[in-house]
Write an enzyme that holds these catalytic residues in place. Structure first.
Site, PDB file in Angstrom:
ATOM      1  N   ASP A  79      -8.005  -0.893   3.806  1.00 16.57           N
ATOM      2  CA  ASP A  79      -6.984  -0.726   4.942  1.00 16.57           C
ATOM      3  C   ASP A  79      -5.653   0.038   4.191  1.00 16.57           C
ATOM      4  O   ASP A  79      -4.621  -0.166   4.640  1.00 16.57           O
ATOM      5  CB  ASP A  79      -6.461  -2.087   5.234  1.00 16.57           C
ATOM      6  CG  ASP A  79      -5.723  -3.146   4.262  1.00 16.57           C
ATOM      7  OD1 ASP A  79      -5.652  -2.628   3.103  1.00 16.57           O
ATOM      8  OD2 ASP A  79      -5.192  -4.090   4.678  1.00 16.57           O
ATOM      9  N   GLU A  80      -5.867   0.889   3.136  1.00 21.28           N
ATOM     10  CA  GLU A  80      -4.661   1.603   2.568  1.00 21.28           C
ATOM     11  C   GLU A  80      -5.137   2.999   2.134  1.00 21.28           C
ATOM     12  O   GLU A  80      -6.165   3.130   1.512  1.00 21.28           O
ATOM     13  CB  GLU A  80      -4.273   0.811   1.298  1.00 21.28           C
ATOM     14  CG  GLU A  80      -2.922   1.345   0.732  1.00 21.28           C
ATOM     15  CD  GLU A  80      -2.618   0.417  -0.286  1.00 21.28           C
ATOM     16  OE1 GLU A  80      -2.394   1.045  -1.497  1.00 21.28           O
ATOM     17  OE2 GLU A  80      -2.277  -0.679  -0.211  1.00 21.28           O
TER      18      GLU A  80
END
Length: 171
Positions: A79-80
């Site tokens: 998620d980055e």
């Protein structure tokens, strides 16, 4: 479940918190904490097991949307992401472009998205943490040192100072 303390993780004797809501964080809970400790801190927390397949599917959707739009990106975790927007200001405006991409991702996935816009990864990471939950923060090139020095979070300040010592003061 909105507005309630939520923990995601394992319930075995060795279970840990994989993720937690901001409501749970108010009790001092954080990821990688033993689930037993988290439940002692917040007995009313709602606990759910993770769904890696679902998270992976959402991550692939976000990756696809970024890949369609961004000139160059790096996926550093599920998620980055780091996007290289070098030269974008000259033609469109990095903040405007990034804000529009954020809105598009949120509309297509229903996920909250936070981002920090800065001239390097370290400052963007710190800015993203300060923008949470579900916000955005731009740090102008000439404001990097001031931003890191005045960063509201003590942990943020410690981390930033440590990184500056390791990497050399490029702020």
């Amino acid at each position: 479940m909105k507005g309630k303390p939520l923990l995601v993780g394992g319930m075995s004797d060795r279970g840990v918190v994989a993720a937690c809501s901001y409501e749970a964080r108010r009790y001092g809970i954080h990821s990688a904490m033993p689930m037993k400790t988290a439940l002692r801190l917040c007995p009313e927390a709602i606990v759910r097991t993770g769904d890696h397949d679902f998270y992976s599917e959402l991550s692939q959707q976000v990756t696809g949307l970024i890949a369609e739009e961004a000139p160059l990106y790096e996926k550093s975790s599920i998620d980055e992401f780091y996007l290289d927007l070098t030269g974008m200001d000259k033609y469109f405006g990095s903040l405007k472009w990034t804000s529009e991409l954020r809105r598009k991702i949120m509309k297509m996935t229903g996920l909250p998205i936070s981002f920090g816009l800065a001239s390097n990864k370290m400052v963007s990471k710190v800015a993203t943490n300060e923008a949470k939950p579900n916000g955005q923060l731009a740090v102008a090139l000439g404001e990097r040192s001031r931003f890191l020095r005045l960063c509201p979070s003590i942990n943020c300040r410690w981390w930033a100072e440590k990184r500056l010592r390791v990497c050399g003061n490029g702020a």
